[in-house]
Design a protein around this motif. Structure first.
Motif, PDB file in Angstrom:
ATOM      1  N   ILE A  56       0.747  -1.159  -0.094  1.00 28.55           N
ATOM      2  CA  ILE A  56       0.079   0.012   0.036  1.00 28.55           C
ATOM      3  C   ILE A  56       0.871   1.192  -0.122  1.00 28.55           C
ATOM      4  N   GLN A  57       2.058   1.207  -0.234  1.00 28.09           N
ATOM      5  CA  GLN A  57       3.269   2.084   0.146  1.00 28.09           C
ATOM      6  C   GLN A  57       2.761   3.546  -0.773  1.00 28.09           C
ATOM      7  N   GLU A  58       2.176   3.204  -1.943  1.00 30.43           N
ATOM      8  CA  GLU A  58       1.969   4.134  -3.097  1.00 30.43           C
ATOM      9  C   GLU A  58       0.568   4.851  -3.165  1.00 30.43           C
ATOM     10  N   VAL A  59      -0.083   4.460  -2.138  1.00 23.63           N
ATOM     11  CA  VAL A  59      -1.611   4.552  -1.817  1.00 23.63           C
ATOM     12  C   VAL A  59      -2.074   5.781  -1.147  1.00 23.63           C
ATOM     13  N   SER A  60      -2.925   6.953  -1.384  1.00 25.56           N
ATOM     14  CA  SER A  60      -3.413   7.880  -0.608  1.00 25.56           C
ATOM     15  C   SER A  60      -4.918   7.824  -0.832  1.00 25.56           C
ATOM     16  N   VAL A  61      -5.714   7.993   0.366  1.00 29.02           N
ATOM     17  CA  VAL A  61      -7.140   8.038   0.264  1.00 29.02           C
ATOM     18  C   VAL A  61      -7.505   9.456   0.868  1.00 29.02           C
ATOM     19  N   PHE A  62      -8.518   9.991   0.300  1.00 28.94           N
ATOM     20  CA  PHE A  62      -9.083  10.989   1.003  1.00 28.94           C
ATOM     21  C   PHE A  62     -10.271  10.640   1.971  1.00 28.94           C
ATOM     22  N   ALA A  63      -9.692  10.841   3.178  1.00 28.24           N
ATOM     23  CA  ALA A  63     -10.509  10.190   4.269  1.00 28.24           C
ATOM     24  C   ALA A  63     -10.582  11.154   5.470  1.00 28.24           C
ATOM     25  N   ASN A  64     -11.524  10.705   6.578  1.00 26.71           N
ATOM     26  CA  ASN A  64     -11.205  11.184   7.916  1.00 26.71           C
ATOM     27  C   ASN A  64     -10.028  10.917   8.530  1.00 26.71           C
ATOM     28  N   PRO A  65      -9.446  11.866   9.275  1.00 27.23           N
ATOM     29  CA  PRO A  65      -8.240  11.721   9.970  1.00 27.23           C
ATOM     30  C   PRO A  65      -8.172  10.706  10.979  1.00 27.23           C
TER      31      PRO A  65
END
Length: 174
Positions: A56-65
């Motif tokens: 999952i190293q390259e993955v970012s998600v727009f999420a609640n902190p």
């Protein structure tokens, strides 16, 4: 001794409800942000007897902190209820316009007759709030979660992130 145990269990239940109330109150108070998945996986909390592998190293998600609480809760449940967990995996796969994040373990799994109920408030063997909070944290930004592992072979949680709510960042791993 039996009465002391009942008192201890009551105190633990009250403490859990207070903590749940605090966390639930904070859910909507933070704006969603871009979060690197590998930064919210609780690597330091994994016992030495369990091997954790991630992709999952390259993955970012727009999420609640509070996304870190999702992964902490998943790990805690693997350790607490998986009985003989020796392997945990966390991976992400892009298919079309969606991203599927998978959390798996090789523990006892969840019986099929209760899979739909585990996310209900109050359901479970411990506090009954963990799975409910997981779903609430994810739902804020449109991420869904379901468990579709095989009982006896471990859990397989799949979190589906809609288009525009994730990005793959091949260069900068900061």
């Amino acid at each position: 001794i039996d009465n002391l145990e009942k008192v201890r269990q009551s105190i633990e239940a009250i403490q859990s409800q207070i903590e749940f109330t605090r966390i639930y109150q904070d859910l909507g108070s933070h704006e969603p942000q871009w979060i690197r998945l590998f930064k919210v996986v609780p690597f330091s909390s994994v016992p030495e007897s369990i091997t954790l592998t991630t992709d999952i190293q390259e993955v970012s998600v727009f999420a609640n902190p509070m996304l870190s609480a999702v992964f902490s809760n998943l790990l805690d449940n693997s350790i607490r209820h998986g009985d003989h967990v020796t392997k945990i995996g966390c991976s992400a796969e892009e298919t079309g316009q969606i991203l599927t994040i998978r959390y798996t373990d090789d523990g006892t799994g969840i019986p099929s007759e209760i899979k739909e109920n585990i996310f209900d408030e109050g359901f479970g063997n411990h506090t009954g709030f963990g799975w409910f909070l997981i779903r609430e944290i994810l739902t804020i930004t449109g991420i869904t979660i379901k468990e579709n592992g095989t009982c006896g072979c471990g859990v397989r949680f799949e979190m589906v992130v809609p288009a525009g709510r994730y990005r793959i960042e091949l260069n900068d791993i900061a």
